[in-house]
Design a protein around this motif. Structure first.
Motif, mmCIF file in Angstrom:
data_model
loop_
_atom_site.group_PDB
_atom_site.id
_atom_site.type_symbol
_atom_site.label_atom_id
_atom_site.label_comp_id
_atom_site.label_asym_id
_atom_site.label_seq_id
_atom_site.Cartn_x
_atom_site.Cartn_y
_atom_site.Cartn_z
ATOM 1 N N UNK A 31 7.192 -14.218 -12.402
ATOM 2 C CA UNK A 31 7.285 -14.652 -11.008
ATOM 3 C C UNK A 31 6.484 -13.752 -10.075
ATOM 4 N N UNK A 32 6.467 -12.460 -10.353
ATOM 5 C CA UNK A 32 5.758 -11.524 -9.466
ATOM 6 C C UNK A 32 4.356 -11.189 -9.969
ATOM 7 N N UNK A 33 3.933 -11.846 -11.054
ATOM 8 C CA UNK A 33 2.599 -11.574 -11.612
ATOM 9 C C UNK A 33 1.476 -11.770 -10.602
ATOM 10 N N UNK A 34 1.530 -12.808 -9.738
ATOM 11 C CA UNK A 34 0.440 -12.962 -8.755
ATOM 12 C C UNK A 34 0.300 -11.764 -7.824
ATOM 13 N N UNK B 53 0.835 -1.204 0.000
ATOM 14 C CA UNK B 53 0.000 0.000 0.000
ATOM 15 C C UNK B 53 0.867 1.251 0.000
ATOM 16 N N UNK B 54 1.964 1.204 0.739
ATOM 17 C CA UNK B 54 2.875 2.338 0.756
ATOM 18 C C UNK B 54 3.580 2.466 -0.599
ATOM 19 N N UNK B 55 3.884 1.331 -1.205
ATOM 20 C CA UNK B 55 4.476 1.367 -2.543
ATOM 21 C C UNK B 55 3.535 1.973 -3.561
ATOM 22 N N UNK B 56 2.242 1.659 -3.444
ATOM 23 C CA UNK B 56 1.255 2.257 -4.344
ATOM 24 C C UNK B 56 1.158 3.759 -4.123
ATOM 25 N N UNK B 57 1.194 4.174 -2.855
ATOM 26 C CA UNK B 57 1.141 5.606 -2.554
ATOM 27 C C UNK B 57 2.363 6.321 -3.133
ATOM 28 N N UNK B 58 3.523 5.661 -3.039
ATOM 29 C CA UNK B 58 4.744 6.248 -3.601
ATOM 30 C C UNK B 58 4.641 6.363 -5.116
ATOM 31 N N UNK B 59 4.075 5.334 -5.744
ATOM 32 C CA UNK B 59 3.920 5.354 -7.199
ATOM 33 C C UNK B 59 3.010 6.506 -7.632
ATOM 34 N N UNK C 287 -2.899 -9.187 -7.487
ATOM 35 C CA UNK C 287 -3.525 -8.938 -6.190
ATOM 36 C C UNK C 287 -3.766 -7.451 -5.951
ATOM 37 N N UNK C 288 -2.898 -6.605 -6.517
ATOM 38 C CA UNK C 288 -2.987 -5.168 -6.275
ATOM 39 C C UNK C 288 -4.092 -4.546 -7.120
ATOM 40 N N UNK C 289 -4.914 -3.717 -6.500
ATOM 41 C CA UNK C 289 -5.955 -3.027 -7.260
ATOM 42 C C UNK C 289 -5.371 -1.870 -8.066
ATOM 43 N N UNK C 290 -4.166 -1.435 -7.692
ATOM 44 C CA UNK C 290 -3.486 -0.345 -8.376
ATOM 45 C C UNK C 290 -2.052 -0.801 -8.635
#
Length: 230
Positions: free
Chosen positions: A165-168, A140-146, A172-175
């Motif tokens: 590998x990180x596709x799942x 969530x903090x990564x999304x806020x940073x983005x 999962x992320x809505x953003x």
């Protein structure tokens, strides 16, 4: 005074069993937890405790879920306590210190979650939702940073295999987060827990003389690497 209902009595007894199990966890470790020994301490016949927890694994699962939720509560409360929601570096520091503070206050529960696997125990799906609360706080903090245009420094190109590998996580992320940026956040998440584990399990002894200062320095560097410090 009105008598307690059956549901209230059951809830009270369940709490007593779990609290006793946590003490036993500190004394003998998760692999040696004994429902019979716990039953004796809480005043139950050995057969009665199985009405609350049919097996040792069911009790372990309850302890794991409770520990993940306690850690999740601590992390989310620390993040929420930062008044300036735009100060992403402060929120990141609060999150990291909350993890370490909880781990130091609850070392045996932390070891149950992030230490060696318990022989013969396979965590059921019940543990997944509480387990992702902390990693979800990082994401969530990564999304806020983005959204704020804060980008990690010196990101390397992400291979197609790593994207798969990180596709799942992206699903999962809505953003969604840029793949290279997401990878850095995942590295930071593992770095924070790696640091806490090394300290808690004694692997920094005599190598680092001031754990508090060292952790603060590491967290500050990670925040800078993530592009959160302005």
């Amino acid at each position: 005074m009105p008598s307690k209902s059956r549901a209230e009595n059951r809830a009270e007894q369940t709490r007593a069993i779990q609290q006793t199990a946590r003490r036993h966890l500190a004394e003998v470790g998760p692999a040696a937890l004994s429902l019979r020994a716990i039953a004796r301490e809480v005043g139950l016949v050995s057969s009665a405790v199985y009405r609350y927890f049919p097996s040792r694994d069911d009790l372990l699962t309850a302890l794991i879920v409770a520990a993940y939720d306690e850690l999740g509560d601590a992390v989310e409360a620390a993040d929420s306590a930062v008044a300036d929601r735009a100060d992403l570096a402060a929120r990141f520091r609060a999150l990291c210190h909350a993890i370490r503070d909880w781990a130091r206050a609850n070392p045996h529960e932390y070891a149950l979650l992030y230490g060696s696997p318990v022989p013969g125990y396979a965590a059921p799906d019940d543990t997944v939702t509480p387990a992702v609360r902390v990693s979800g706080a990082f994401m969530a903090l990564g999304q806020a940073a983005e959204r704020a245009g804060r980008t990690p420094i010196a990101t390397l190109p992400v291979s197609e295999a790593e994207k798969d590998a990180i596709a799942p996580i992206q699903d999962f992320l809505d953003d969604p987060i840029d793949d290279a940026h997401l990878l850095r956040w995942l590295m930071v998440w593992s770095a924070v827990f790696g640091h806490v584990s090394l300290e808690l399990f004694g692997h920094m002894y005599r190598g680092v003389l001031d754990y508090d200062e060292h952790f603060s320095q590491a967290v500050g560097q990670l925040a800078t690497d993530l592009g959160l410090v302005t």
